[in-house]
Design a protein around this motif. Structure first.
Motif, mmCIF file in Angstrom:
data_model
loop_
_atom_site.group_PDB
_atom_site.id
_atom_site.type_symbol
_atom_site.label_atom_id
_atom_site.label_comp_id
_atom_site.label_asym_id
_atom_site.label_seq_id
_atom_site.Cartn_x
_atom_site.Cartn_y
_atom_site.Cartn_z
ATOM 1 N N PRO A 1 9.900 -3.663 -6.263
ATOM 2 C CA PRO A 1 8.477 -3.298 -5.753
ATOM 3 C C PRO A 1 8.535 -1.677 -5.146
ATOM 4 C CG PRO A 1 9.418 -4.577 -4.218
ATOM 5 C CD PRO A 1 10.529 -4.524 -5.389
ATOM 6 N N ARG B 1 3.626 5.054 -0.637
ATOM 7 C CA ARG B 1 2.606 4.481 -1.358
ATOM 8 C C ARG B 1 3.133 3.216 -1.762
ATOM 9 N NH1 ARG B 1 -1.583 7.983 -4.341
ATOM 10 N NH2 ARG B 1 -0.100 7.854 -6.132
ATOM 11 N N GLU B 2 4.441 2.879 -2.656
ATOM 12 C CA GLU B 2 4.897 1.680 -2.978
ATOM 13 C C GLU B 2 5.125 1.017 -1.715
ATOM 14 O OE1 GLU B 2 8.293 3.126 -5.145
ATOM 15 O OE2 GLU B 2 7.042 4.260 -6.680
ATOM 16 N N ALA C 1 2.018 -0.668 -0.531
ATOM 17 C CA ALA C 1 1.396 -1.768 -1.362
ATOM 18 C C ALA C 1 2.541 -3.030 -1.260
ATOM 19 C CB ALA C 1 1.378 -1.209 -2.914
ATOM 20 N N TYR C 2 3.604 -2.749 -1.065
ATOM 21 C CA TYR C 2 4.623 -3.924 -0.920
ATOM 22 C C TYR C 2 4.466 -4.647 0.215
ATOM 23 C CZ TYR C 2 9.552 -5.660 -0.798
ATOM 24 O OH TYR C 2 10.629 -6.477 -0.545
ATOM 25 N N ARG D 1 1.593 -4.988 1.872
ATOM 26 C CA ARG D 1 0.197 -5.561 1.703
ATOM 27 C C ARG D 1 0.453 -6.872 0.742
ATOM 28 N NH1 ARG D 1 -2.082 -0.341 1.600
ATOM 29 N NH2 ARG D 1 -2.099 0.008 -0.370
ATOM 30 N N VAL D 2 1.207 -6.940 -0.257
ATOM 31 C CA VAL D 2 1.280 -7.887 -1.242
ATOM 32 C C VAL D 2 2.034 -9.173 -0.255
ATOM 33 C CG1 VAL D 2 3.292 -8.316 -2.702
ATOM 34 C CG2 VAL D 2 1.175 -7.385 -3.458
ATOM 35 N N GLY E 1 -4.896 2.882 -0.251
ATOM 36 C CA GLY E 1 -5.560 1.469 -0.205
ATOM 37 C C GLY E 1 -5.615 1.161 1.241
ATOM 38 N N MET F 1 -13.334 -0.954 -5.768
ATOM 39 C CA MET F 1 -12.083 -1.345 -5.079
ATOM 40 C C MET F 1 -10.707 -1.260 -5.783
ATOM 41 S SD MET F 1 -10.490 -1.260 -2.185
ATOM 42 C CE MET F 1 -8.965 -1.759 -1.559
ATOM 43 N N LEU G 1 -7.768 0.990 -6.954
ATOM 44 C CA LEU G 1 -6.297 0.432 -6.574
ATOM 45 C C LEU G 1 -5.451 0.853 -7.849
ATOM 46 C CD1 LEU G 1 -6.406 -2.568 -4.713
ATOM 47 C CD2 LEU G 1 -5.258 -0.786 -3.868
ATOM 48 N N TRP H 1 -4.234 4.836 -8.446
ATOM 49 C CA TRP H 1 -2.911 5.246 -7.848
ATOM 50 C C TRP H 1 -1.877 4.455 -7.961
ATOM 51 C CZ3 TRP H 1 -0.558 2.564 -4.005
ATOM 52 C CH2 TRP H 1 -1.311 1.703 -3.266
ATOM 53 N N MET H 2 -1.739 3.272 -8.739
ATOM 54 C CA MET H 2 -0.615 2.722 -8.965
ATOM 55 C C MET H 2 0.296 2.862 -10.060
ATOM 56 S SD MET H 2 -1.327 -1.371 -7.737
ATOM 57 C CE MET H 2 -1.356 -1.579 -5.902
ATOM 58 N N TRP I 1 4.034 -0.917 -12.045
ATOM 59 C CA TRP I 1 3.558 -1.999 -10.731
ATOM 60 C C TRP I 1 3.025 -3.207 -11.368
ATOM 61 C CZ3 TRP I 1 4.791 -1.059 -5.941
ATOM 62 C CH2 TRP I 1 4.412 -2.135 -5.314
ATOM 63 N N PRO I 2 3.669 -4.285 -11.000
ATOM 64 C CA PRO I 2 3.139 -5.429 -11.719
ATOM 65 C C PRO I 2 1.758 -5.881 -11.393
ATOM 66 C CG PRO I 2 5.225 -5.730 -10.014
ATOM 67 C CD PRO I 2 4.567 -4.616 -10.071
ATOM 68 N N PHE J 1 0.297 -8.822 -9.087
ATOM 69 C CA PHE J 1 0.178 -8.783 -7.854
ATOM 70 C C PHE J 1 -1.479 -8.790 -7.389
ATOM 71 C CE2 PHE J 1 4.171 -6.388 -5.928
ATOM 72 C CZ PHE J 1 4.839 -7.760 -6.245
#
Lengths: 340, 340
Positions: A36, A177-178, A181-182, A184-185, A210, B1, B5, B8-9, B13-14, B17
């Motif tokens: 991630p 940013r990663e 996201a990590y 939030r997941v 985000g 939304m 998302l 910017w990923m 990125w999987p 998720f």
């Protein structure tokens, strides 16, 4: 949390509604095999982040934290995006002075505006805080909240950084940013807690980080509700409401979030109290300073800097074994536009 | 939304998720066949709620609102729980005066405390706002935020309403709790926006309404960050910070939420500006007043009332066709402990 929800639901309430959340958690866990944090080097910093997130989210872990309590707070300037040669909101302010100057011919002779219009920031702000406040109010107040939001939106999508020539929103840190996201997941709510203006960040924070407006905490001026032409508006007044910096950050966190974060990320002495406040809670905690050590890809500065000074907070980080991220050593990539 | 998302990923990125969110929405939709509002009678009020939620959430609907913008705000006193004979925080305040009186022998002779200790609220508050503020500060300030939270927690789990003998948290409106849950299952974020104390509501709002501390907006006093015995604390100061009532409600919404709600629920003239502010946004909106019409199961009052006066807001509701819920006619059940 789930238990609490169950206690107040009527027996007739469809349980399937709640199964959604449980299922979502299960899926999220299943997908965590891919890396991630691809923009982080495999150093101790990355390892400490992954270990923390794992131990507070793994079922049965002695450090498990219910999802509702997984609050992570991030400073913005120097933590999520660059802050050199000055905080980017200062460029916005300068551009507003220029844009408004035709309506203010008196600014040519009047400090601090005269120096600003000549591009001499040092002379402009020699007057200290009163001079800064005067410029802030001249550029940030007097319009409605909707009008100000539009001004910020127009600026942030067109203005470019004087050194890199990039949009300011391109100068965000890809590793962070990663990380957002990590988190939030893994069920975290991520908040910005910045000394910058709350209404300056909200128009773009959701798209760029985000992070929705309701999770942005920042400094603010007062606003007033009025009916203008039959339409309700909020007018931005020339009066400070709240300064969300240093000892103000725990106050801002309490006002907006109302519970103590379990993770906090900053980069300067202005973030020290936020990290202290976060650290003082019971249970597992993650405290982290981003150290600007990369003169080549970004900037290198700490205790001798006038902007983003990192001195006392770095000492405390060493004494208390908080994680210190060296941008040079711990980040594979700094900006999204970097080649690797 | 979702699109934002994605932009910017990083490509690596999987995607799984994000599939979680999509799946959750699908499941929620599938379970909406059971009646989500069993304590509401099948009247126009219920129909208007269901219609609104359907039209803003149905894919392809011309009124569709992205999940991130589905913000609903609720007044608390008289909208989510009762407020008679006085707002319940007044009972808390009175109980605090009694509890603290042994440490304040001078209160026996000193107004407004002397009258309060005799149970004569009318005499106590004859002095108007200064008297109210003096009592508020004597009971709500001077301790840390953690200490105050504990005081509230202890009170709310033991104190009982003088008329019903129930815990105050039992005197919440079951139809409104169902509505809160129904909104959340449809992707809404539900916020309290109350004139009551933000720190008075937070310790129990999550358990009772499913509303987390970060979604509670209310009135507040100032706090100050301090290190006490090596430990960081926030001390509650004897100074008002923000009054979240009337024209203050749109200000509080903007400060804490930072975007305009699409649905607002109130019950008094103190909520009028919140409803106006919500109504003034573009797109579908739901504005609702709870009208206290049920003298038998609750209380009946409106424009002649000193607490929860509903006069101008009711006029505006009629003129603009806002939904007015009659507790007597539209609610099958008022409190969770009601038999049907």
């Amino acid at each position: 949390m789930l238990k609490e929800l169950l206690t107040w639901m009527t027996p007739g309430w469809p349980l399937a509604f709640m199964a959604v959340g449980v299922l979502a958690l299960g899926l999220a866990a299943a997908t965590q095999t891919a890396d991630p944090l691809p923009s982080w080097n495999d150093t101790a910093a990355k390892k400490s982040i992954v270990e923390f997130i794992t131990k507070v989210t793994a079922a049965g872990s002695p450090d498990f934290v219910p999802a509702a309590e997984r609050i992570a707070v991030f400073d913005n300037d120097g933590t999520l995006w660059s802050e050199r040669p000055v905080a980017f909101q200062a460029f916005f302010t300068l551009d507003r002075v220029k844009a408004l100057s035709p309506q203010h011919p008196e600014w040519k002779e009047k400090e601090p505006f005269a120096s600003l219009l000549k591009g001499d920031l040092k002379a402009a702000f020699a007057g200290g805080e009163p001079a800064v406040l005067e410029v802030l109010m001249a550029t940030h107040a007097g319009m409605t909240t909707d009008e100000f939001s539009k001004i910020v939106q127009d600026w942030i999508t067109t203005a470019r950084h004087p050194k890199t020539g990039r949009l300011y929103t391109e100068m965000v840190y890809q590793p962070m940013r990663e990380l957002l996201a990590y988190l939030r997941v893994n069920g975290f709510k991520t908040f910005i807690v910045s000394g910058g203006g709350i209404e300056f960040m909200r128009p773009w924070a959701e798209k760029v980080y985000g992070i929705p407006p309701e999770q942005v905490v920042g400094s603010s001026i007062k606003t007033k509700y009025e009916i203008r032409g039959g339409r309700p508006v909020l007018v931005r007044l020339s009066e400070m409401n709240f300064l969300d910096d240093q000892a103000g950050k725990p106050v801002g966190i309490n006002t907006h979030i109302g519970r103590r974060p379990i993770a906090a990320f900053g980069n300067s002495d202005g973030d020290q109290q936020m990290l202290q406040w976060t650290a003082a809670g019971g249970g597992a905690r993650f405290l982290c300073l981003i150290h600007h050590t990369d003169a080549e890809r970004e900037w290198a500065y700490d205790n001798t800097s006038s902007i983003g000074s990192l001195d006392k907070a770095l000492e405390e980080a060493k004494a208390r074994a908080w994680t210190v991220v060296s941008m040079k050593d711990d980040w594979k990539r700094v900006f999204p536009f970097d080649s690797k």
